[in-house]
Write a protein that holds these residues in place. Structure first.
Motif, PDB file in Angstrom:
ATOM      1  N   VAL A 124      -6.051   1.052  11.814  1.00 39.97           N
ATOM      2  CA  VAL A 124      -6.702  -0.194  11.382  1.00 39.97           C
ATOM      3  C   VAL A 124      -5.990  -1.450  11.896  1.00 39.97           C
ATOM      4  O   VAL A 124      -6.641  -2.438  12.262  1.00 39.97           O
ATOM      5  CB  VAL A 124      -6.806  -0.219   9.840  1.00 39.97           C
ATOM      6  CG1 VAL A 124      -7.264  -1.582   9.337  1.00 39.97           C
ATOM      7  CG2 VAL A 124      -7.774   0.857   9.369  1.00 39.97           C
ATOM      8  N   VAL A 145     -10.175  -1.838   3.897  1.00 42.39           N
ATOM      9  CA  VAL A 145      -8.786  -1.443   3.639  1.00 42.39           C
ATOM     10  C   VAL A 145      -8.675  -0.684   2.323  1.00 42.39           C
ATOM     11  O   VAL A 145      -8.033   0.380   2.249  1.00 42.39           O
ATOM     12  CB  VAL A 145      -7.865  -2.679   3.638  1.00 42.39           C
ATOM     13  CG1 VAL A 145      -6.502  -2.345   3.031  1.00 42.39           C
ATOM     14  CG2 VAL A 145      -7.685  -3.210   5.054  1.00 42.39           C
ATOM     15  N   TRP A 202      -3.178   3.024   8.596  1.00 41.47           N
ATOM     16  CA  TRP A 202      -2.790   1.704   9.104  1.00 41.47           C
ATOM     17  C   TRP A 202      -2.633   1.715  10.625  1.00 41.47           C
ATOM     18  O   TRP A 202      -2.943   0.706  11.287  1.00 41.47           O
ATOM     19  CB  TRP A 202      -1.505   1.240   8.435  1.00 41.47           C
ATOM     20  CG  TRP A 202      -1.704   0.704   7.055  1.00 41.47           C
ATOM     21  CD1 TRP A 202      -1.222   1.213   5.889  1.00 41.47           C
ATOM     22  CD2 TRP A 202      -2.449  -0.472   6.697  1.00 41.47           C
ATOM     23  NE1 TRP A 202      -1.617   0.442   4.815  1.00 41.47           N
ATOM     24  CE2 TRP A 202      -2.367  -0.599   5.284  1.00 41.47           C
ATOM     25  CE3 TRP A 202      -3.172  -1.421   7.416  1.00 41.47           C
ATOM     26  CZ2 TRP A 202      -2.987  -1.644   4.596  1.00 41.47           C
ATOM     27  CZ3 TRP A 202      -3.788  -2.466   6.732  1.00 41.47           C
ATOM     28  CH2 TRP A 202      -3.697  -2.563   5.346  1.00 41.47           C
ATOM     29  N   SER A 242       0.832  -1.218   0.000  1.00 41.06           N
ATOM     30  CA  SER A 242       0.000   0.000   0.000  1.00 41.06           C
ATOM     31  C   SER A 242       0.859   1.258   0.000  1.00 41.06           C
ATOM     32  O   SER A 242       0.533   2.236  -0.671  1.00 41.06           O
ATOM     33  CB  SER A 242      -0.946  -0.002   1.204  1.00 41.06           C
ATOM     34  OG  SER A 242      -0.270   0.296   2.411  1.00 41.06           O
TER      35      SER A 242
END
Length: 219
Positions: A186, A155, A183, A88
């Motif tokens: 999460v 996501v 992130w 990512s």
């Protein structure tokens, strides 16, 4: 002869990407691309057919950037969630630094103005992330009871939302930081043993180093 034709095609495509990224599909004409590329309108029509074909080629190149990066991170060793985060962050860099990606992104955002069939976005990313999360689950990295399909959708939505906000606020200059912040929020809900800071520290050490001058020139 074939090599020369390919050089011409790449040069025209780069000029088109520059103009599409700056002015959008409607604001770019074949004559603009000819003037910027240094090639004639006839050469552009020969290689791409029309403006729709030129936009389609930029979008094809845009979507074509991802399989290489996905394979790169999937084939690496280490925790699967680390590799998912690393993928990512490198994709975020491409949105910041890669002209073809920026142009493709703008063209997709204006897809209703482009009279040609375009691939559906996000579906491939949701599938890829779901596969990675399933691997992480099988490796014991995911928190118990995690719904892989739902997590993949969250996501992907969070990543592209972070990217869009960074684009609006500072033309993606802080996109890596925005994705990292996503992130940090999460990962505690995904990891079997929460350690978001450790994950990001490991991942940053594995990202390719890019000269600052290169990144600055691409923005």
């Amino acid at each position: 002869m074939q090599e020369r034709a390919e050089v011409t095609r790449r040069s025209i495509l780069a000029a088109a990407a520059l103009l599409f990224e700056r002015h959008g599909y409607v604001g770019t004409s074949i004559s603009d691309v000819a003037r910027t590329s240094g090639y004639t309108s006839g050469a552009i029509y020969f290689h791409f057919g029309n403006k729709e074909g030129l936009a389609q080629s930029v979008l094809d190149a845009y979507f074509g950037e991802w399989p290489r990066l996905v394979e790169k991170w999937r084939s690496r060793g280490g925790p699967v969630l680390d590799r998912t985060v690393g993928l990512s962050l490198e994709v975020a860099r491409e949105y910041r630094d890669n002209l073809i990606v920026r142009a493709g992104n703008r063209l997709w955002n204006e897809h209703k103005s482009i009279p040609t069939h375009l691939p559906q976005p996000f579906v491939g990313w949701i599938s890829t992330v779901a596969e990675l999360l399933a691997e992480a689950r099988d490796a014991g990295e995911l928190a118990a009871g995690t719904d892989v399909s739902r997590a993949a959708r969250v996501v992907v939505a969070g990543f592209f939302g972070s990217h869009s906000i960074s684009d609006a606020l500072d033309r993606r200059r802080s996109v890596e930081e925005a994705v990292a912040e996503f992130w940090l929020l999460v990962l505690p809900g995904l990891q079997a043993e929460p350690d978001p800071e450790g994950c990001l520290e490991r991942v940053r050490g594995r990202l390719p180093r890019r000269p600052k001058s290169e990144a600055a020139a691409a923005v």
